[in-house]
Structure formats: C-alpha cells, structure tokens
Motif scaffolding. Structure first.
Motif, mmCIF file in Angstrom:
data_model
loop_
_atom_site.group_PDB
_atom_site.id
_atom_site.type_symbol
_atom_site.label_atom_id
_atom_site.label_comp_id
_atom_site.label_asym_id
_atom_site.label_seq_id
_atom_site.Cartn_x
_atom_site.Cartn_y
_atom_site.Cartn_z
ATOM 1 N N ASP A 247 20.395 46.774 56.355
ATOM 2 C CA ASP A 247 21.883 47.016 56.576
ATOM 3 C C ASP A 247 22.434 45.506 56.166
ATOM 4 N N LYS A 277 25.962 51.459 52.468
ATOM 5 C CA LYS A 277 26.165 52.941 52.143
ATOM 6 C C LYS A 277 27.506 53.425 51.553
ATOM 7 N N ASN A 283 22.912 58.229 51.804
ATOM 8 C CA ASN A 283 22.492 57.253 53.057
ATOM 9 C C ASN A 283 22.282 58.237 54.070
ATOM 10 N N SER A 285 20.794 57.600 58.486
ATOM 11 C CA SER A 285 20.529 56.639 59.487
ATOM 12 C C SER A 285 19.215 56.418 59.955
#
Length: 370
Positions: A247, A277, A283, A285
């Motif tokens: 991230d 993203k 993308n 999670s």
C-alpha cells in the motif's frame, strides 16, 4: 502448419484469378488494407498462458498477520496465476519484519502454554500426540516436544555436520542418503518446534517458492531494493504482468513506468482509494486474497484483458514509414513494368521505320498482289 499452408494456397489462387481477370484489380489489391496482420489467428484469441507474471511483496508494509505465511503465499499465487504463468515470486523486508511476532501468534502460544500446564496436572486428557518421524505416541504435549528435541533434532544436527565436513563424492553420497530423512524431519518440525526468531516467516515463504531477501534496518531500504528489482526485471523483459503486494505510494512511479512499457499491473492492498490502485490496471484487497474471493474477480479481469488484446490487434494503425516503403516498392514495380512495355513498343517502332513507311509496299508484295 497444414492449415496455414492451405490458407496461403487459397490466397495465391485468389490472387492469380484476379490477375487473370483484370490487372487493374491487382494494383488496387496492393494498396488496400483488407488482410489481417501476419501471425494472428482470429479463430483462436490470444490467451494469457504464455504471459510471465512476477509477484513483488513488500513485507514491511503488508505482512501476513492474520494467516500463516505459507497459506497466504499459496493463496496469493493461485489468485494471480489466472493472469499467466507465475515465474518470479520475490519478497523484501528488513530484519525487524522477520523477528516480529503477530498478536494472533502470541495468543496461540499463550493458549498452548496454558494447555500444557493443564495436561501436566491431569485436568485435561487430550488425544495422544503422534510423532511423524518415529511413530511414537505421547499423552502430553510437553513430553512430545522434549522427545522431538532430544532425539530427532540432535539427529538432524549430526546429519548436517556430516554433510558439511564431507567433501567431493562422499558429500554427494551423504546428501542422497539423508535427503528423505531430512525432508521428513522438516515436515514434522514445522508443527512441533517454535521458531527461535519471529514466527518462521522467511522459512515459510521460501517453502512456498518465494525468493526472500533481507535488507539492512534503514529507512525505506526494502522499498528501494524492491523498486530496483522491479525495474531490472522490466529492463530484461522477463515479465508481462507485474503484481505488487503493498500500500506504499512510493511505488506509483514504478507502476506508471510498467504501464508505459505495455505491462499489465495488479496491486494487492487494503487501502481502497490508494494511489497505487488508481494507477494499476486491476486491484484486489488482501482480505479477498486470503478468503479466496479474488480468484473469481481475477477471471473477469483476465477476460477483459483478452478482449482488449484482440481488439487492439485487429485495429489498423497508420505508420508513415511502413506505408511509404510499401508505396515506393509498388511504384518501382509499376515503373519497371511500364518501362518494359515502352521499350518493347520502341523496338517495334524502330523496326517499322527500317522497313519503310506503312503505306509503301515491297516489290515482292506488289507482285503477289498483282
């Protein structure tokens, strides 16, 4: 191979018929873009099976805290394998990430310690513990762990010492001799022995097939090393799809560079509206990866990529240099044909002048006519 041969033969027959019927059609046939590009079969769309996928994991930013590292790595690989063949799996972190123990693992160790105390006092009578190396059974976990350390761990150390001290052919023979026993010990030790440092993150990821690299404990050392590795892989053209597990917004420029080089980019993280993203082609999670939901989403994403590749290949784009060369080549051929025709006409005309005017007849011809 035979199908391509028949296609070429049919095209040649069609071109021959056109040339025999009308030579003007042949000249138009040269300039019109009615054929598909060479090497593209419209009946068989390009698949992602030939594409190479590279996974780059930033362990400092995204460690697998809620699930064992081996299971997390396997689920990540299975979800990403729909984009192509996963050939490179790379993970970077500093020494702190490998020595860190997640809160869930700490709680599990506390519960195990409490259960051992209750088993020793006779409060709890669990099922017997089976040693997967020698086959013996124990009725308390503490006795089972002591047995494993005193016997099997010592035997493993002796084997390793013998292999390290040997040289040449004897060392190769010892490796062949102890391979099965060492693998059996490693499989059993994962569930019995507690790692001395961390919770076995590096060993578990290596077991899943990852190349794990430890960097110095400096600020952003892992990010710099991971970024350089990704750029090096792109320069050598070893990957067609880049998967980044992070991230950290410092990798935005790397993703943009990958897209400029026509690479597919996938980001796995927990921040929904993160900078990574927004730049990436797809993308997911991290929670969906661990729960297995990302595999269904990856199917639809791979299908969209296939459709886009087919439309991109069917699209005709004007290239001035290529078109100029093609026109020049055709003009040269036509000039050569016209020169050949004019030279033949000139030769016929010169021959006629030598023979005389067309209205004057030879004496022999006049005799015949008379």
């Amino acid at each position: 191979m035979f199908q391509n041969y028949h296609n070429i033969r049919d095209t040649a027959k069609h071109f021959t018929r056109l040339s025999t019927l009308n030579p003007y059609v042949v000249s138009l046939y040269r300039y019109c873009h009615i054929e598909s590009k060479v090497g593209i079969d419209l009946q068989k769309p390009p698949t992602t099976a030939h594409k190479c996928v590279g996974i780059f994991w930033d362990l400092d930013n995204k460690p697998p805290n809620s699930i064992p590292p081996f299971d997390a790595a396997i689920r990540l690989k299975n979800a990403v394998s729909l984009f192509g063949v996963v050939r490179y799996m790379i993970a970077y972190a500093n020494s702190h990430a490998f020595s860190y123990v997640p809160q869930i693992v700490r709680e599990q160790r506390k519960e195990r310690k409490l259960l051992n105390q209750l088993e020793n006092k006779g409060v709890i009578k669990p099922e017997s513990y089976l040693c997967r190396v020698c086959g013996r059974r124990f009725y308390t976990n503490e006795k089972f762990v002591n047995h494993f350390k005193q016997i099997h761990e010592r035997e493993q150390k002796k084997r390793l010492n013998q292999i390290e001290s040997a040289r040449g052919k004897r060392r190769a023979d010892l490796v062949v001799k102890y391979t099965m026993k060492m693998e059996k010990y490693k499989r059993a030790a994962r569930d019995v022995l507690t790692p001395k440092v961390g919770y076995g993150l590096a060993d578990e990821l290596k077991r899943a097939g990852f190349f794990v690299k430890t960097v110095p404990d400096k600020p952003e050392a892992a990010d710099i090393a991971l970024r350089d590795h990704m750029v090096d892989m792109m320069d050598k053209r070893r990957i067609d799809c880049l998967v980044l597990v992070s991230d950290d917004s410092d990798f935005v420029e790397v993703l943009r560079e990958a897209k400029l080089r026509c690479l597919k980019t996938v980001v796995v993280g927990d921040i929904n509206n993160g900078a990574l993203k927004r730049v990436a082609d797809a993308n997911f999670s991290w929670r969906d990866i661990l729960m297995g939901k990302a595999k269904k989403e990856a199917v639809s994403v791979a299908g969209k990529w296939k459709d886009h590749d087919i439309l991109k290949r069917l699209e005709w784009r004007y290239n001035p240099e290529v078109e100029k060369n093609a026109y020049d080549l055709c003009d040269e051929r036509e000039d050569a044909d016209m020169n050949g025709i004019s030279s033949a006409d000139d030769a016929d005309y010169v021959q006629r002048e030598d023979d005389g005017a067309w209205w004057e007849l030879d004496s022999s011809d006049s005799d015949v006519t008379s």
